[in-house]
Design a protein around this motif. Structure first.
Motif, PDB file in Angstrom:
ATOM      1  N   ASP A 277       0.809  -1.222   0.000  1.00 45.58           N
ATOM      2  CA  ASP A 277       0.000   0.000   0.000  1.00 45.58           C
ATOM      3  C   ASP A 277       0.839   1.267   0.000  1.00 45.58           C
ATOM      4  O   ASP A 277       0.296   2.364  -0.048  1.00 45.58           O
ATOM      5  CB  ASP A 277      -0.929   0.020   1.224  1.00 45.58           C
ATOM      6  CG  ASP A 277      -2.005  -1.055   1.134  1.00 45.58           C
ATOM      7  OD1 ASP A 277      -2.335  -1.463   0.010  1.00 45.58           O
ATOM      8  OD2 ASP A 277      -2.505  -1.474   2.199  1.00 45.58           O
ATOM      9  N   ARG A 278       2.163   1.133   0.085  1.00 47.68           N
ATOM     10  CA  ARG A 278       3.022   2.317   0.197  1.00 47.68           C
ATOM     11  C   ARG A 278       3.068   3.077  -1.128  1.00 47.68           C
ATOM     12  O   ARG A 278       3.238   2.487  -2.193  1.00 47.68           O
ATOM     13  CB  ARG A 278       4.435   1.892   0.600  1.00 47.68           C
ATOM     14  CG  ARG A 278       5.379   3.060   0.726  1.00 47.68           C
ATOM     15  CD  ARG A 278       6.757   2.623   1.173  1.00 47.68           C
ATOM     16  NE  ARG A 278       7.729   3.622   0.727  1.00 47.68           N
ATOM     17  CZ  ARG A 278       9.018   3.411   0.642  1.00 47.68           C
ATOM     18  NH1 ARG A 278       9.528   2.241   0.982  1.00 47.68           N
ATOM     19  NH2 ARG A 278       9.818   4.360   0.222  1.00 47.68           N
ATOM     20  N   LYS A 279       2.909   4.398  -1.020  1.00 46.11           N
ATOM     21  CA  LYS A 279       3.038   5.264  -2.194  1.00 46.11           C
ATOM     22  C   LYS A 279       3.820   6.500  -1.798  1.00 46.11           C
ATOM     23  O   LYS A 279       3.395   7.238  -0.912  1.00 46.11           O
ATOM     24  CB  LYS A 279       1.667   5.692  -2.730  1.00 46.11           C
ATOM     25  CG  LYS A 279       0.945   4.584  -3.455  1.00 46.11           C
ATOM     26  CD  LYS A 279      -0.322   5.102  -4.105  1.00 46.11           C
ATOM     27  CE  LYS A 279      -1.041   3.952  -4.752  1.00 46.11           C
ATOM     28  NZ  LYS A 279      -1.343   4.121  -6.121  1.00 46.11           N
ATOM     29  N   ASP A 280       4.954   6.706  -2.439  1.00 44.30           N
ATOM     30  CA  ASP A 280       5.723   7.929  -2.226  1.00 44.30           C
ATOM     31  C   ASP A 280       5.223   8.991  -3.195  1.00 44.30           C
ATOM     32  O   ASP A 280       4.854   8.678  -4.337  1.00 44.30           O
ATOM     33  CB  ASP A 280       7.213   7.685  -2.480  1.00 44.30           C
ATOM     34  CG  ASP A 280       7.842   6.762  -1.438  1.00 44.30           C
ATOM     35  OD1 ASP A 280       7.194   6.487  -0.405  1.00 44.30           O
ATOM     36  OD2 ASP A 280       8.980   6.321  -1.668  1.00 44.30           O
TER      37      ASP A 280
ATOM     38  N   HIS B  53       1.793  13.276  -8.278  1.00 47.25           N
ATOM     39  CA  HIS B  53       1.112  12.102  -7.730  1.00 47.25           C
ATOM     40  C   HIS B  53       1.402  12.057  -6.239  1.00 47.25           C
ATOM     41  O   HIS B  53       2.560  11.851  -5.852  1.00 47.25           O
ATOM     42  CB  HIS B  53       1.577  10.832  -8.456  1.00 47.25           C
ATOM     43  CG  HIS B  53       1.208  10.844  -9.901  1.00 47.25           C
ATOM     44  ND1 HIS B  53       0.046  10.270 -10.370  1.00 47.25           N
ATOM     45  CD2 HIS B  53       1.818  11.395 -10.989  1.00 47.25           C
ATOM     46  CE1 HIS B  53      -0.029  10.456 -11.693  1.00 47.25           C
ATOM     47  NE2 HIS B  53       1.032  11.131 -12.072  1.00 47.25           N
TER      48      HIS B  53
ATOM     49  N   GLY C 194       1.628  11.016  -2.249  1.00 45.01           N
ATOM     50  CA  GLY C 194       1.922   9.792  -1.513  1.00 45.01           C
ATOM     51  C   GLY C 194       0.836   9.518  -0.481  1.00 45.01           C
ATOM     52  O   GLY C 194      -0.208  10.148  -0.473  1.00 45.01           O
ATOM     53  N   ASN C 195       1.121   8.568   0.384  1.00 43.82           N
ATOM     54  CA  ASN C 195       0.173   8.280   1.464  1.00 43.82           C
ATOM     55  C   ASN C 195       0.892   8.212   2.801  1.00 43.82           C
ATOM     56  O   ASN C 195       2.069   8.347   2.892  1.00 43.82           O
ATOM     57  CB  ASN C 195      -0.613   6.986   1.197  1.00 43.82           C
ATOM     58  CG  ASN C 195       0.287   5.764   1.046  1.00 43.82           C
ATOM     59  OD1 ASN C 195       1.497   5.825   1.239  1.00 43.82           O
ATOM     60  ND2 ASN C 195      -0.316   4.644   0.712  1.00 43.82           N
TER      61      ASN C 195
END
Length: 123
Positions: A99-102, A120, A122-123
């Motif tokens: 689920d990781r988004k930078d 874009h 991140g989370n």
């Protein structure tokens, strides 16, 4: 038709090719060990590069650029060399890690430099 140049051993490049195919792009892959000459021909400047280089129409697509940004590039047809996502940000297409988004930017580039084309988060 998109032509992609990548290393034969690069898994994230293959995952990005799958992302482009899943979004309706016809892709031809050229595998080679040294991509430096391709990047120089494409006009990729130091610090703008990633692990694979693609060509579609008159544009260069460098790295893990989302298909939605390629769609927008081809629709708007700006006067530029193409798009790049420098490095290999986690969560970008082909670089998924759970689920990781930078956060990362897609940059529009030409011989004069870059500007942010899309962001874009991140989370």
């Amino acid at each position: 038709m998109m032509e992609v140049y990548k290393s034969p051993t690069c898994g994230c490049c293959g995952a990005w090719v799958d992302h482009m195919k899943d979004n309706g792009y016809q892709v031809v892959v050229h595998e080679q060990q040294n991509l430096q000459s391709i990047k120089e021909k494409a006009g990729i400047l130091p610090g703008q590069g990633s692990c694979h280089t693609a060509f579609i129409g008159d544009y260069v697509i460098e790295g893990h650029v989302p298909a939605s940004d390629v769609d927008r590039l081809l629709a708007e047809r700006p006067d530029a060399k193409g798009l790049t996502v420098p490095g290999m940000p986690v969560g970008s297409p082909g670089m998924e890690m759970g689920d990781r988004k930078d956060a990362y930017d897609v940059l529009l580039f030409d011989e004069d430099g870059t500007q942010v084309f899309s962001h874009h988060p991140g989370n």
